[in-house]
Design an enzyme around this catalytic site. Structure first.
Site, PDB file in Angstrom:
ATOM      1  N   SER A  94     -10.285  -0.131   6.802  1.00  0.00           N
ATOM      2  CA  SER A  94      -9.627   0.023   5.497  1.00  0.00           C
ATOM      3  C   SER A  94      -8.944  -1.220   4.957  1.00  0.00           C
ATOM      4  O   SER A  94      -8.487  -1.213   3.812  1.00  0.00           O
ATOM      5  CB  SER A  94      -8.602   1.159   5.559  1.00  0.00           C
ATOM      6  N   LYS A 101       0.868  -1.190   0.000  1.00  0.00           N
ATOM      7  CA  LYS A 101       0.000   0.000   0.000  1.00  0.00           C
ATOM      8  C   LYS A 101       0.901   1.235   0.000  1.00  0.00           C
ATOM      9  O   LYS A 101       1.924   1.259   0.704  1.00  0.00           O
ATOM     10  CB  LYS A 101      -0.893  -0.027   1.236  1.00  0.00           C
ATOM     11  N   SER A 129      -9.812   2.142   2.669  1.00  0.00           N
ATOM     12  CA  SER A 129      -8.875   2.878   1.850  1.00  0.00           C
ATOM     13  C   SER A 129      -7.862   1.991   1.114  1.00  0.00           C
ATOM     14  O   SER A 129      -7.244   2.452   0.159  1.00  0.00           O
ATOM     15  CB  SER A 129      -8.095   3.865   2.721  1.00  0.00           C
TER      16      SER A 129
END
Lengths: 484, 495
Positions: B183, B78, B159
């Site tokens: 997330s 990420k 997210s």
């Protein structure tokens, strides 16, 4: 005699509280592990944590915590086993994270006291409200470039102790005594070098005035005053200003002010309206700081003898007057110097020498105890040479000045300059006879009852012997010759 | 079977048995990324050359018998994890061309375990969002399609939407994510994969761009519970550089996946229901309860009475911390700078241009709730409620070993939906937020499809530092569900 500011409506009492920021002596910064060398090239003592790079996290430095605990113990203060760090949020280029990590609600050290002594010999206990740990900011340099401000982050993240007093101080003199005493304690503890000129100790002074016996009135904070003398001047100036405001029908507004030492006045820096809302909240990157009771006990056991205790001991052990003891313990180095000389010697005589000729010599030469040309060992030898009769007191002063000038030991100076005291009575006899013969008129006057002339004869004999005569013997011989 | 279809565990075995090389495996994934990323936009940065160099090094290591937990396994990071020498954006314009000179602890742990990094995945800006729509680098397309409305472009959740989409579309064997309000778990649910949020303190936050420090949990996303277990084992561990990192020994996560749930007590919290939640989610939840009962677990009703305050609490605490954490993006030292007429102007222009609307909204909310006069009513009160939410879990875990709930109150929705009303978007986090507030571990496991053919996940929540039980229960759900549906867009499908 209490201090007051005379206004048109009569005397006003001054109320002062101090917030002192003391830079912690530690190899590493409070949360980053970066070094703290003073005077290094700009931006060379900076870690990614100090520069607040993304994802960087604070980790508390154990030695900084130990220093705060030592200081708390030295201030006879309560050590809070659990304390917490908060974020104080504001934007400024020398504050990289946009917040300062500080202890707002739960400081590491709670209430304590500092005893201050005043010139008239009186003493007062001044309350300490709290001591907390926080990060220092970096420095903004506005004078290095015509249009740009430069930032030096070397200081960013260095540990500070903010030491807050109660509003217990009542005069510039008390405030000065408080600062000096606090500095003495910090230096004894080795937790801050107390150097106000270099900014490692900075004072914010809260000042208000009131009529004696009235409740407190609004205070103003005079920020970042950088010497004891300026603190005292700032209080005086600010108190006078406030008295004028009140007496002219105005109201003192709570605000932050700066002291201008050149003009001897304070001026407004920011008013309450544009005061920051710091949005304090507990720093979620740090757990509460929990101290081990046994670790606190260890630190306590390792504390050096502090000035108050040392002073009491000097009075008891050496029989010194309290005032002398206070002067001697004001700096640890002085106290150590004194004790080295006083060991096995006449403690009072040593105190007189240290506080008299020795201090005068340091003042005159601009030296400190640490780099004094006269070592404790050599001063001790000098006193020994007086007591064993090798030299007399007057010659000793002369030898001492030579020691200050050359750094040599007293024995070699005495030998080189032939200053050894004459104790040979025949030599003294001869000198006395010569002096009396040359001053037959004075001898007659003396015999007629003018006793004061005895001192004149002593002086003349000593002069004839180049000061080297043993004073007791000289007296005795003169007395014998004059037949009384 | 294509190499990209392997689970991480299977790929690892294949590497160790020399059935294929890490270079082959990595090239297969890079080819899939090249083919599909222009459409999915799951990666912000692809580090192909570096990946191949790491793959070659892994092959050399395997050849000399140096087998580490992830040697030669290509995964995605990420873009919230700082990676040394590789641009890190946090999905924001404000970091500009920022290239970290340091490696986050989690990514360093993964590298030490032998992993190959394919690149940095897309995400909501500063991890603020549940749809990946707030990224400054464009939306991410969910590789799943509705049966009826195959043209609709769905969100992957957020997210960690890029990580979830990449893993679901077989562009990576696994990925890292961070979970602050859901997330990891919500995008895992939306993309039909497994996502684990470990206990707070289990994975170091050092080098992870901060959103809300007390809530940020790094964790893995993968296509099986076991894969997540392998990844967690490599990511986690005590880190002295993170003061909130826990010095608690790691468990045998992979082993736990094969552990029976027989005799375990599973709590079903009655508060995990939402207005307008589709009946099929409710039904799947009941199905999950039955599966566990059939596997020998004892199912008990429990109550977590403060659940309903979770979302409100979260949307005070998280923005408060974010407003302070994001103050460092001021244009002075790194990232974007937009000069102005004076210092304040520089701050305002830099932050106005650098931050997107959702980040600005949360910074404003956070600044407000911490302000003098509002702090007690909002922040302090939220902290008290947070303590009550934790107490709910503590009391429930005195009676049960784990909790079973739905992961999200809906399946993936269409891009652009819920954008007009932030509250609607925030409701996505309804079931995931409490575990973040309490810091307890939770996993989302794909358990079935809705009427549109979109995946739905079930959530297992465990006791602090008891990820093993979470894996065991998650694996039991996985076995019972035998979820084998595939997303429409995946490696090897024609585009």
């Amino acid at each position: 005699m209490s201090y007051s500011v005379e206004g048109a409506t009569g005397p006003w009492e001054v109320v002062v509280g101090m917030e002192v920021h003391a830079q912690v002596i530690s190899k590493a910064k409070l949360f980053s592990g970066a070094p703290t060398d003073f005077g290094a090239e700009p931006n060379t003592q900076v870690s990614f944590v100090d520069a607040a790079f993304p994802g960087m996290l604070p980790v508390i430095d154990r030695e900084c915590v130990a220093q705060a605990v030592r200081t708390g113990l030295g201030l006879n203060a309560h050590i809070n086993v659990v304390s917490r760090f908060d974020r104080k949020n504001y934007f400024y280029p020398d504050l990289p994270a946009g917040y300062q990590i500080s202890q707002y609600q739960h400081p590491i050290v709670g209430e304590g006291t500092i005893e201050i002594e005043l010139a008239d010999g009186s003493a007062r206990a001044i309350g300490i409200t709290r001591l907390h740990l926080e990060q220092d900011a970096g420095k903004s340099l506005h004078d290095q470039h015509p249009t740009k401000s430069l930032i030096d982050l070397n200081r960013a993240g260095v540990a500070l102790m903010e030491i807050v007093s109660e509003p217990d101080l009542r005069s510039p003199e008390e405030a000065g005594a408080y600062l000096r005493k606090l500095r003495t304690i910090l230096r004894y503890l080795g937790t801050c070098d107390g150097n106000m000129e270099e900014g490692s100790m900075r004072a914010d002074v809260n000042v208000s005035v009131r009529k004696h016996g009235d409740p407190y009135r609004t205070r103003c904070e005079v920020k970042n005053v950088n010497s004891v003398r300026f603190v005292m001047q700032a209080i005086e100036a600010e108190a006078k200003r406030q008295v004028d405001v009140w007496e002219s029908g105005g109201t003192v507004e709570q605000e932050t002010r700066l002291f201008d030492p050149g003009r001897g006045v304070t001026r407004s820096m920011r008013t309450k309206e544009d005061a920051h809302d710091y949005r304090y909240f507990p720093d979620p990157d740090l757990l509460p700081l929990v101290l081990d009771e046994s670790w606190i006990a260890e630190l306590k056991a390792e504390l050096p003898e502090l000035p108050d205790a040392k002073k009491r001991r000097f009075v008891g052990q050496y029989g010194l007057p309290a005032y002398d003891a206070g002067v001697l313990v004001a700096e640890q180095a002085t106290a150590d110097f004194y004790e080295t000389v006083a060991a096995q010697r006449d403690a009072k005589q040593v105190a007189n020498w240290v506080m008299g000729d020795f201090f005068a010599a340091l003042n005159r030469t601009g030296r400190t105890v640490a780099d004094s040309p006269v070592s404790a060992e050599n001063l001790g030898k000098l006193l020994d040479l007086i007591s064993d009769g090798t030299i007399n007191g007057r010659i000793a002063k002369q030898v001492f000045e030579a020691m200050v000038a050359t750094g040599h030991d007293p024995g070699s100076i005495i030998d080189a300059q032939g200053l050894r005291q004459v104790t040979d009575t025949s030599a003294i006899d001869a000198a006395v006879e010569r002096v009396l013969a040359a001053n037959a008129d004075k001898v007659a006057e003396y015999r007629a009852g003018k006793d004061k002339l005895f001192g004149f004869f002593v002086g003349q004999v000593m002069k004839a012997m180049a000061g080297k005569g043993n004073p007791a013997l000289v007296n005795e011989v003169i007395r014998r010759h004059l037949g009384n | 079977m294509m190499l990209t279809d392997l689970t991480l565990a299977a790929a690892r075995s294949g590497l160790r048995q020399r059935a294929f090389t890490s270079r082959e495996l990595t090239e297969a994934h890079l080819a899939a990324i090249e083919a599909l990323n222009p459409r999915l936009n799951a990666f912000i940065t692809v580090t192909g050359e570096q990946a191949l160099a790491q793959a070659d090094a892994a092959d050399a290591a395997l050849a000399r018998g140096d087998e580490r937990p992830l040697t030669g396994v290509p995964i995605a990071m990420k873009d919230l994890f700082c990676t040394e020498g590789v641009r890190t954006t946090a999905g924001s314009r404000i970091l500009g061309p920022f290239v970290p000179p340091y490696e986050s602890t989690v990514s360093a742990n993964l590298l030490r375990a032998g992993a190959v990094f394919l690149g940095k995945t897309n995400m909501d800006e500063f991890a603020m969002g549940s749809s990946n729509m707030t990224s400054a680098y464009g939306a991410v397309e969910n590789p799943w399609k509705r049966r009826q409305d195959a043209d609709a472009v769905l969100v992957p959740g957020g997210s960690s939407g890029g990580s979830a989409a990449a893993v679901a579309a077989r562009l990576a064997l696994g990925a890292t994510g961070t979970d602050t309000g859901g997330s990891i778990r919500q995008p895992a649910s939306f993309c039909g994969i497994v996502g684990l949020k470990p206990t707070y303190g289990r994975c170091s936050r050092w080098g992870v761009v901060a959103f809300a420090s007390s809530l940020d949990h790094p964790g893995p996303l993968a296509r099986s519970v076991e894969d997540c277990a392998v990844l967690l084992g490599a990511m986690a561990g005590h880190d002295p550089k993170d003061s909130t990192s826990a010095d608690v020994p790691l468990g045998d996560y992979q082993g736990a996946c094969g552990r029976s749930v027989k005799g375990m007590r599973i709590g079903v919290p009655r508060e995990y229901r939402a207005d307008g939640m589709p009946e099929e989610i409710e039904a799947l939840w009941r199905q999950g309860v039955d599966w566990l009962r059939e596997a020998g677990a004892e199912v008990v009703d429990v109550s977590l009475p403060h659940t309903k305050y979770g979302l409100a609490t979260y949307y005070i605490v998280a923005p408060a911390e974010a407003s302070s954490n994001l103050a460092r993006y001021d244009g002075v030292r790194f990232g974007l700078r937009t000069n102005g007429k004076d210092l304040c102007d520089l701050y305002e222009r830099t932050r106005a241009e650098g931050f997107g609307a959702e980040v600005r909204r949360r910074v404003l909310i956070g600044t407000y709730v911490l302000s003098a006069g509002y702090y007690d009513a909002y922040y302090l009160r939220a902290q008290k409620v947070r303590a009550l939410i934790l107490r709910d879990f503590t009391e429930a875990f005195a009676r049960v070993d784990a909790l079973l709930t739905p992961t999200a109150p809906s399946a993936a929705f269409v891009q652009g939906e819920k954008m007009d009303d932030p509250i609607k978007m925030y409701l996505n986090d309804l079931f995931t937020v409490p575990a973040d507030l309490a810091g307890v571990p939770a996993i989302s496991v794909p358990a079935g499809l809705d009427a549109n053919g979109l995946p739905i996940g079930l959530q297992v929540i465990g006791k602090p530092f008891d990820e093993e039980t979470v894996f065991a229960v998650g694996a039991a759900i996985e076995r019972a569900a035998s979820f084998d549906a595939l997303p429409t867009i995946r490696a090897g499908t024609a585009q």
